[in-house]
Write a protein that holds these residues in place. Structure first.
Motif, PDB file in Angstrom:
ATOM      1  N   ALA A 167      36.011  -2.961  -8.105  1.00  0.00           N
ATOM      2  CA  ALA A 167      36.977  -2.191  -8.897  1.00  0.00           C
ATOM      3  C   ALA A 167      36.282  -1.066  -9.644  1.00  0.00           C
ATOM      4  CB  ALA A 167      37.678  -3.127  -9.888  1.00  0.00           C
ATOM      5  N   GLU A 168      35.033  -1.304 -10.048  1.00  0.00           N
ATOM      6  CA  GLU A 168      34.290  -0.300 -10.817  1.00  0.00           C
ATOM      7  C   GLU A 168      33.954   0.924  -9.975  1.00  0.00           C
ATOM      8  OE1 GLU A 168      33.674  -4.339 -12.641  1.00  0.00           O
ATOM      9  OE2 GLU A 168      33.656  -3.505 -10.608  1.00  0.00           O
ATOM     10  N   GLY A 169      33.500   0.715  -8.732  1.00  0.00           N
ATOM     11  CA  GLY A 169      33.212   1.847  -7.861  1.00  0.00           C
ATOM     12  C   GLY A 169      34.460   2.625  -7.528  1.00  0.00           C
ATOM     13  N   HIS A 170      35.534   1.918  -7.210  1.00  0.00           N
ATOM     14  CA  HIS A 170      36.818   2.557  -6.913  1.00  0.00           C
ATOM     15  C   HIS A 170      37.309   3.373  -8.104  1.00  0.00           C
ATOM     16  CE1 HIS A 170      41.356   2.314  -6.521  1.00  0.00           C
ATOM     17  NE2 HIS A 170      40.996   2.935  -5.415  1.00  0.00           N
ATOM     18  N   ALA A 171      37.183   2.824  -9.302  1.00  0.00           N
ATOM     19  CA  ALA A 171      37.628   3.533 -10.507  1.00  0.00           C
ATOM     20  C   ALA A 171      36.779   4.769 -10.765  1.00  0.00           C
ATOM     21  CB  ALA A 171      37.567   2.591 -11.707  1.00  0.00           C
ATOM     22  N   ALA A 172      35.469   4.677 -10.516  1.00  0.00           N
ATOM     23  CA  ALA A 172      34.590   5.826 -10.735  1.00  0.00           C
ATOM     24  C   ALA A 172      34.972   6.988  -9.834  1.00  0.00           C
ATOM     25  CB  ALA A 172      33.141   5.417 -10.493  1.00  0.00           C
ATOM     26  N   ALA A 173      35.254   6.697  -8.565  1.00  0.00           N
ATOM     27  CA  ALA A 173      35.635   7.746  -7.616  1.00  0.00           C
ATOM     28  C   ALA A 173      36.957   8.389  -8.020  1.00  0.00           C
ATOM     29  CB  ALA A 173      35.743   7.163  -6.213  1.00  0.00           C
ATOM     30  N   GLN A 174      37.939   7.588  -8.363  1.00  0.00           N
ATOM     31  CA  GLN A 174      39.238   8.128  -8.748  1.00  0.00           C
ATOM     32  C   GLN A 174      39.156   8.902 -10.056  1.00  0.00           C
ATOM     33  OE1 GLN A 174      42.064   4.772  -8.535  1.00  0.00           O
ATOM     34  NE2 GLN A 174      42.807   5.741  -6.661  1.00  0.00           N
ATOM     35  N   SER A 175      38.370   8.406 -10.995  1.00  0.00           N
ATOM     36  CA  SER A 175      38.214   9.092 -12.275  1.00  0.00           C
ATOM     37  C   SER A 175      37.602  10.477 -12.076  1.00  0.00           C
ATOM     38  CB  SER A 175      37.350   8.258 -13.219  1.00  0.00           C
ATOM     39  OG  SER A 175      37.106   8.948 -14.421  1.00  0.00           O
ATOM     40  N   PHE A 176      36.618  10.567 -11.181  1.00  0.00           N
ATOM     41  CA  PHE A 176      36.003  11.865 -10.907  1.00  0.00           C
ATOM     42  C   PHE A 176      37.050  12.838 -10.384  1.00  0.00           C
ATOM     43  CE2 PHE A 176      33.899  15.011  -8.314  1.00  0.00           C
ATOM     44  CZ  PHE A 176      32.813  15.383  -9.077  1.00  0.00           C
ATOM     45  N   GLN A 177      37.876  12.391  -9.461  1.00  0.00           N
ATOM     46  CA  GLN A 177      38.919  13.259  -8.916  1.00  0.00           C
ATOM     47  C   GLN A 177      39.881  13.730  -9.998  1.00  0.00           C
ATOM     48  OE1 GLN A 177      40.423  10.509  -5.877  1.00  0.00           O
ATOM     49  NE2 GLN A 177      39.924  12.047  -4.324  1.00  0.00           N
ATOM     50  N   GLN A 178      40.215  12.844 -10.913  1.00  0.00           N
ATOM     51  CA  GLN A 178      41.225  13.148 -11.918  1.00  0.00           C
ATOM     52  C   GLN A 178      40.712  14.029 -13.050  1.00  0.00           C
ATOM     53  OE1 GLN A 178      42.378   9.184 -13.021  1.00  0.00           O
ATOM     54  NE2 GLN A 178      43.277   8.737 -11.012  1.00  0.00           N
ATOM     55  N   THR A 179      39.404  14.049 -13.251  1.00  0.00           N
ATOM     56  CA  THR A 179      38.850  14.770 -14.403  1.00  0.00           C
ATOM     57  C   THR A 179      38.173  16.088 -14.036  1.00  0.00           C
ATOM     58  OG1 THR A 179      36.824  13.443 -14.254  1.00  0.00           O
ATOM     59  CG2 THR A 179      38.542  12.679 -15.776  1.00  0.00           C
ATOM     60  N   HIS A 180      38.157  16.443 -12.750  1.00  0.00           N
ATOM     61  CA  HIS A 180      37.525  17.700 -12.346  1.00  0.00           C
ATOM     62  C   HIS A 180      38.481  18.521 -11.491  1.00  0.00           C
ATOM     63  CE1 HIS A 180      34.013  15.171 -13.307  1.00  0.00           C
ATOM     64  NE2 HIS A 180      33.429  16.310 -13.630  1.00  0.00           N
ATOM     65  N   ALA A 181      38.628  19.781 -11.858  1.00  0.00           N
ATOM     66  CA  ALA A 181      39.470  20.690 -11.083  1.00  0.00           C
ATOM     67  C   ALA A 181      38.733  21.189  -9.844  1.00  0.00           C
ATOM     68  CB  ALA A 181      39.909  21.873 -11.947  1.00  0.00           C
ATOM     69  N   GLN A 182      37.413  21.337  -9.955  1.00  0.00           N
ATOM     70  CA  GLN A 182      36.596  21.684  -8.802  1.00  0.00           C
ATOM     71  C   GLN A 182      35.234  21.035  -8.945  1.00  0.00           C
ATOM     72  OE1 GLN A 182      36.212  25.987  -8.606  1.00  0.00           O
ATOM     73  NE2 GLN A 182      34.274  25.938  -9.684  1.00  0.00           N
ATOM     74  N   LEU A 183      34.485  21.025  -7.872  1.00  0.00           N
ATOM     75  CA  LEU A 183      33.199  20.333  -7.862  1.00  0.00           C
ATOM     76  C   LEU A 183      32.258  20.972  -8.885  1.00  0.00           C
ATOM     77  CD1 LEU A 183      32.075  17.985  -6.039  1.00  0.00           C
ATOM     78  CD2 LEU A 183      30.743  19.766  -4.885  1.00  0.00           C
ATOM     79  N   PRO A 184      31.679  20.177  -9.789  1.00  0.00           N
ATOM     80  CA  PRO A 184      30.761  20.722 -10.800  1.00  0.00           C
ATOM     81  C   PRO A 184      29.557  21.411 -10.160  1.00  0.00           C
ATOM     82  CG  PRO A 184      31.414  18.475 -11.355  1.00  0.00           C
ATOM     83  CD  PRO A 184      31.909  18.728  -9.966  1.00  0.00           C
ATOM     84  N   GLU A 185      28.963  22.333 -10.905  1.00  0.00           N
ATOM     85  CA  GLU A 185      27.864  23.139 -10.372  1.00  0.00           C
ATOM     86  C   GLU A 185      26.674  22.287  -9.945  1.00  0.00           C
ATOM     87  OE1 GLU A 185      26.771  26.264 -13.005  1.00  0.00           O
ATOM     88  OE2 GLU A 185      28.710  27.304 -12.850  1.00  0.00           O
ATOM     89  N   HIS A 186      26.379  21.221 -10.707  1.00  0.00           N
ATOM     90  CA  HIS A 186      25.205  20.430 -10.345  1.00  0.00           C
ATOM     91  C   HIS A 186      25.406  19.679  -9.032  1.00  0.00           C
ATOM     92  CE1 HIS A 186      27.498  17.182 -12.351  1.00  0.00           C
ATOM     93  NE2 HIS A 186      26.721  16.336 -11.706  1.00  0.00           N
ATOM     94  N   LEU A 187      26.656  19.340  -8.685  1.00  0.00           N
ATOM     95  CA  LEU A 187      26.910  18.707  -7.400  1.00  0.00           C
ATOM     96  C   LEU A 187      26.955  19.734  -6.275  1.00  0.00           C
ATOM     97  CD1 LEU A 187      29.470  15.863  -8.198  1.00  0.00           C
ATOM     98  CD2 LEU A 187      27.006  15.711  -7.801  1.00  0.00           C
TER      99      LEU A 187
END
Length: 319
Positions: A167-187
């Motif tokens: 559940a933790e890995g799944h939540a991390a992936a979904q949270s990233f999608q929900q909190t970023h409008a586009q891929l951050p510069e460091h990624l």
């Protein structure tokens, strides 16, 4: 169980990946290039050997008996803890060389951050996808989704899906999608090749579930990938491989610690003590996946090695 050996080919011949490309991607993560007798190398090697021996001593009976195994519950607890503490800023190249894990590469001994492997493996995934040209891709055991988040920005026309046990890995992936409008510069900088759509990661579908009961129809995906996910599935190996073959239409790509490349004493002992994946490359054919190419000429951890295997589904499903 199939015993037909599968010969290893070079990454350059199989996928067009050169040692120079891997060197360039790995370099920010290398803290030192050392000799076999360097004190830093010896310290890290013996630290890893000690961990293997400690598991041997603590195993039930510890006189040649194997540990109880990596059950689903054990893996879920271990990696649930990992993904609950993991932050995506760890992929920032500016703090890349702060680790000292021992690696072997092209006759050299490297002390390097393991995240460097995530970066050059991403290139292998890209090249395999370019070879297969799928329209739909599933990653089994996708963790926090980092592979798919980057691949979706590289290939915006491919529909990517990831399934993760915890559940933790799944939540991390979904949270990233929900909190970023586009891929951050460091990624963007972490990605091994230019990206076509910096919002592509928002279209990845993430699902929580088990590799033994994939919640998808037969032949739902053109391609399935695993990256050190089968490593954790020795107890359910046959069921997981059967499920991968069931849901894939065309090809499967696996970067896993196949038995073929872990024949050294310490590698075998580590696999046994951790109850890691012990399947062979040739065994894939028993599950309906015929290996096309197999490669292992990339950086390898001292204590656990891996091979890349691209397989074709026997009797491919037609659309």
């Amino acid at each position: 169980m199939s015993s037909v050996p599968v010969p290893l080919s070079s990454l350059t011949d199989a996928l067009g990946v050169t040692p120079g490309q891997i060197d360039e991607l790995l370099e920010p993560f290398v803290s030192a290039r050392v000799s076999r007798f360097d004190r830093r190398w010896q310290t890290q090697v013996w630290r890893q050997r000690y961990k293997v021996l400690r598991r041997l001593w603590r195993a039930p009976g510890h006189q040649g008996s194997l540990p109880q195994g990596r059950s689903v519950e054990v893996v879920q607890a271990e990696y649930g803890d990992v993904w609950s503490r993991w932050a995506f800023d760890r992929y920032d190249l500016r703090q890349a060389s702060s680790d000292a894990t021992p690696w072997l590469w092209r006759g050299q001994r490297l002390l390097a951050n393991t995240l460097g492997a995530t970066r050059w493996r991403q290139l292998l995934l890209i090249k395999a996808i370019e070879r297969v040209r799928p329209k739909t891709v599933l990653e089994i055991g996708c963790g926090n989704g980092i592979n798919l988040l980057l691949l979706a920005c590289r290939f915006p026309d491919i529909a990517f899906t990831g399934i993760e046990l915890t559940a933790e890995g799944h939540a991390a992936a979904q949270s990233f999608q929900q909190t970023h409008a586009q891929l951050p510069e460091h990624l963007q900088a972490f990605a091994p090749q230019p990206l076509a759509d910096l919002q592509g990661f928002r279209r990845v579908r993430f699902v929580q579930g088990s590799a033994t009961e994939l919640p998808f129809e037969n032949g739902a995906f053109d391609m399935a990938i695993t990256v050190l996910a089968l490593e954790q599935m020795e107890q359910i190996r046959a069921r997981a491989l059967a499920e991968i073959a069931r849901v894939v239409r065309s090809h499967a790509l696996m970067i896993e610690p196949f038995r073929d490349v872990n024949r050294g004493f310490w590698q075998r002992l580590n696999v046994d003590r951790r109850n890691y994946f012990r399947g062979s490359i040739g065994e894939l054919a028993d599950h309906g996946l015929r290996p096309q190419v197999a490669c292992a000429d990339f950086p390898q951890k001292y204590i656990l090695r891996a091979a890349l295997v691209l397989s074709e589904r026997v009797n491919q499903l037609r659309g």
